[in-house]
Write a protein that holds these residues in place. Structure first.
Motif, mmCIF file in Angstrom:
data_model
loop_
_atom_site.group_PDB
_atom_site.id
_atom_site.type_symbol
_atom_site.label_atom_id
_atom_site.label_comp_id
_atom_site.label_asym_id
_atom_site.label_seq_id
_atom_site.Cartn_x
_atom_site.Cartn_y
_atom_site.Cartn_z
ATOM 1 N N LEU A 345 -14.520 2.441 -6.655
ATOM 2 C CA LEU A 345 -13.581 2.468 -8.109
ATOM 3 C C LEU A 345 -12.616 3.548 -7.426
ATOM 4 C CD1 LEU A 345 -16.230 1.988 -10.644
ATOM 5 C CD2 LEU A 345 -14.453 0.289 -9.675
ATOM 6 N N THR A 346 -12.808 4.331 -6.453
ATOM 7 C CA THR A 346 -11.530 5.557 -6.263
ATOM 8 C C THR A 346 -10.241 4.447 -5.647
ATOM 9 O OG1 THR A 346 -13.200 7.005 -5.903
ATOM 10 C CG2 THR A 346 -11.241 7.428 -5.267
ATOM 11 N N GLY A 347 -9.315 4.499 -6.212
ATOM 12 C CA GLY A 347 -8.220 3.766 -5.894
ATOM 13 C C GLY A 347 -6.884 4.559 -5.710
ATOM 14 N N SER A 348 -5.946 3.810 -4.897
ATOM 15 C CA SER A 348 -4.589 4.185 -5.040
ATOM 16 C C SER A 348 -4.231 5.671 -4.764
ATOM 17 C CB SER A 348 -3.776 3.633 -6.259
ATOM 18 O OG SER A 348 -2.564 3.513 -6.233
ATOM 19 N N ALA A 349 -3.501 6.089 -5.912
ATOM 20 C CA ALA A 349 -3.197 7.475 -5.587
ATOM 21 C C ALA A 349 -4.241 8.548 -5.423
ATOM 22 C CB ALA A 349 -2.369 8.063 -6.752
ATOM 23 N N ALA A 350 -5.484 8.205 -6.039
ATOM 24 C CA ALA A 350 -6.880 8.955 -5.795
ATOM 25 C C ALA A 350 -7.090 8.782 -4.349
ATOM 26 C CB ALA A 350 -8.003 8.364 -6.735
ATOM 27 N N GLU A 351 -6.942 7.851 -3.880
ATOM 28 C CA GLU A 351 -7.121 7.539 -2.248
ATOM 29 C C GLU A 351 -6.293 8.497 -1.454
ATOM 30 O OE1 GLU A 351 -8.930 3.383 -0.947
ATOM 31 O OE2 GLU A 351 -7.552 2.921 -2.575
ATOM 32 N N ILE A 352 -4.890 8.440 -1.921
ATOM 33 C CA ILE A 352 -3.850 9.537 -1.225
ATOM 34 C C ILE A 352 -4.653 10.915 -1.460
ATOM 35 C CG2 ILE A 352 -1.807 10.324 -1.254
ATOM 36 C CD1 ILE A 352 -2.237 6.973 -0.402
ATOM 37 N N PHE A 353 -5.094 11.210 -2.681
ATOM 38 C CA PHE A 353 -5.436 12.614 -2.817
ATOM 39 C C PHE A 353 -6.861 12.612 -1.944
ATOM 40 C CE2 PHE A 353 -8.820 15.181 -5.023
ATOM 41 C CZ PHE A 353 -8.211 16.182 -5.303
ATOM 42 N N THR A 354 -7.765 11.813 -1.626
ATOM 43 C CA THR A 354 -8.658 11.755 -0.603
ATOM 44 C C THR A 354 -8.290 12.193 0.692
ATOM 45 O OG1 THR A 354 -10.032 10.351 -2.104
ATOM 46 C CG2 THR A 354 -10.838 10.735 0.077
ATOM 47 N N LEU A 355 -7.303 11.384 0.996
ATOM 48 C CA LEU A 355 -6.665 11.660 2.231
ATOM 49 C C LEU A 355 -6.084 13.210 2.503
ATOM 50 C CD1 LEU A 355 -4.713 8.632 3.535
ATOM 51 C CD2 LEU A 355 -6.670 9.257 4.444
ATOM 52 N N ALA A 356 -5.467 13.632 1.597
ATOM 53 C CA ALA A 356 -4.811 14.969 1.612
ATOM 54 C C ALA A 356 -6.219 15.986 1.709
ATOM 55 C CB ALA A 356 -4.002 15.285 0.148
ATOM 56 N N MET A 357 -6.948 15.816 0.854
ATOM 57 C CA MET A 357 -8.069 16.677 0.692
ATOM 58 C C MET A 357 -8.968 16.649 2.085
ATOM 59 S SD MET A 357 -7.952 18.597 -1.972
ATOM 60 C CE MET A 357 -9.595 19.042 -2.380
ATOM 61 N N GLY A 358 -9.070 15.583 2.416
ATOM 62 C CA GLY A 358 -9.916 15.240 3.819
ATOM 63 C C GLY A 358 -9.437 16.099 4.805
#
Length: 439
Positions: A345-358
């Motif tokens: 359920l982690t989507g869209s800009a939250a996935e961009i956040f995941t990429l940035a933090m990762g």
């Protein structure tokens, strides 16, 4: 009488100042005219008094909105700017990481005009089919033969009630498990995106209930950062917890999202500066603004970090990649270990956040792969006024990995089950706290 005269003088001065500012900030001669997005899909016309935006396909061109051609006023109110770089008009919209280039065209196509509620079912279907055919980037990833969907076109001369046409268009889009494929009408909404297998199949249980299960598991009140969707606490054992419900905030007029959310997150950074570890929860975050995602992530690095590239579908090819760089908020970042919780359920800009933090060395992701819908949404107005959204951009990590349709995999997998969550118990969160404590 003197008071009225003074009042009129003030009013006259204000009007005169506004007129002068309009002359200063109206599009200049080089900016005026009609401009088409370099990869298609949109047309902007700029005049001295008014600007207009149209959504365009090979078979349709529909007026979406008009706005004053006072460029400083538009920037102040909407965070959108237009600048000319050589022969290219660059449109920058707050919330997106990169600008959209437009190329000049001789004139607005004669076919462009307002939406028509009486547009035929065939016209509406053809516009939807063309928009997807010309701009959607991921048919192959979802195993959809888009050409075959033309068989669903209403027969020439056939009439359909709005509800029946909506069903036909929904069926046309089915099979694209993509939350950014969206069909909207005043009476209904449809997306072919599928919920996770574990998500309870009931209308009485939603993301709000999932978030409440996390709060119940923590067992202490969370502090809400004003004007944001961020809640946090520092537990007695030194573990910090941050829930980000959405990548969104209420932005004051004239302000920009990334610096505004970065400044707001300083409250969290101050509260957690002595935490031994931090758990950040974006499991149920559907997305929002990429700028918000980067503004929050800026508190976890003290140097610029390239975190992703993005391209846009351009016919049968892709545009040159744009590299998004995460810039530090200041020179005192949060450097303690971070466990970032994700789910389907982690989507869209939250996935961009995941990429940035990762991309940061102190961050470990834990949970499920994300939803796999990273693209910005390219929006269209269909001939009858209904709306269509679609994915037209490809995001990749810096090593070239593509996560569209499959999601960003966690470093530490953890299966999510509905039963304990419905009882207010959050096993993944407990496991994350245990990991943060070194257990």
């Amino acid at each position: 009488m003197n008071l009225m005269r003074q009042l009129w003088i003030v009013i006259g001065a204000v009007v005169a100042a506004f007129v002068v500012s309009w002359v200063i900030y109206m599009p200049d001669a080089d900016q005026r005219g009609a401009w088409r997005a370099q990869t298609g899909g949109a047309i902007i016309t700029l005049g001295p008094l008014q600007a207009k935006l149209y959504s365009e396909t090979s078979v349709s061109c529909v007026h979406e909105l008009s706005f004053p051609a006072h460029l400083k006023l538009v920037e102040f109110a909407e965070g959108a700017t237009v600048t000319l770089q050589g022969d290219i008009l660059m449109l920058r919209v707050d919330g997106s990481l990169d600008p959209t280039p437009f190329v000049r065209i001789d004139a607005l196509p004669e076919t462009c005009g307002p939406a028509n509620p009486n547009a035929t079912p065939q016209q509406v279907f053809d516009a939807l089919w063309a928009a997807m055919d010309e701009h959607y980037a991921f048919f192959d990833l979802h195993g959809v033969d888009w050409d075959a969907r033309r068989a669903l076109r209403p027969a020439d001369g056939a009439t359909l009630a709005d509800n029946a046409l909506f069903v036909v268009l929904s069926e046309t889009l089915s099979g694209l498990d993509d939350g950014h494929v969206q069909l909207g009408a005043s009476f209904d909404y449809f997306s072919p995106a599928l919920a996770p297998d574990w998500f309870p199949d009931t209308v009485t249980f939603d993301r709000g209930d999932l978030r409440q299960a996390a709060r119940d598991t923590i067992g202490t009140d969370l502090t809400l950062v004003d004007q944001t969707a961020i809640e946090y606490t520092l537990l007695p054992d030194g573990i910090g917890y941050v829930m980000i419900r959405e990548m969104d905030l209420i932005t004051p007029l004239g302000a920009r999202e990334e610096p505004t959310i970065a400044l707001a997150f300083q409250q969290v950074a101050d509260a957690l500066q002595d935490a031994t570890a931090i758990v950040i929860d974006v499991r149920y975050n559907p997305g929002g603004s990429d700028s918000v995602a980067f503004g929050i992530a800026s508190h976890f690095t003290d140097q610029p970090v390239d975190v992703l590239t993005k391209t846009t579908r351009d016919g049968d090819a892709q545009t040159a990649p744009f590299t998004a760089t995460l810039w530090p908020f200041d020179d005192t970042p949060l450097t303690q270990p971070v466990i970032l919780l994700t789910s389907k359920l982690t989507g869209s800009a939250a996935e961009i956040f995941t990429l940035a933090m990762g991309a940061l060395p102190q961050v470990v992701t834990m949970g499920e792969p994300t939803s796999g819908g990273l693209s910005d949404i390219l929006g269209f107005t269909l001939p009858n006024g209904w709306s269509l959204g679609l994915s037209h951009q490809t995001y990749r990590s810096m090593d070239g990995a593509l996560f569209e349709a499959v999601g960003i995999p966690p470093d530490v997998p953890f299966d999510i089950e509905a039963a304990p969550l419905q009882l207010g118990e959050d096993p993944l969160l407990r496991a994350a706290f245990a990991r943060a404590r070194g257990q």
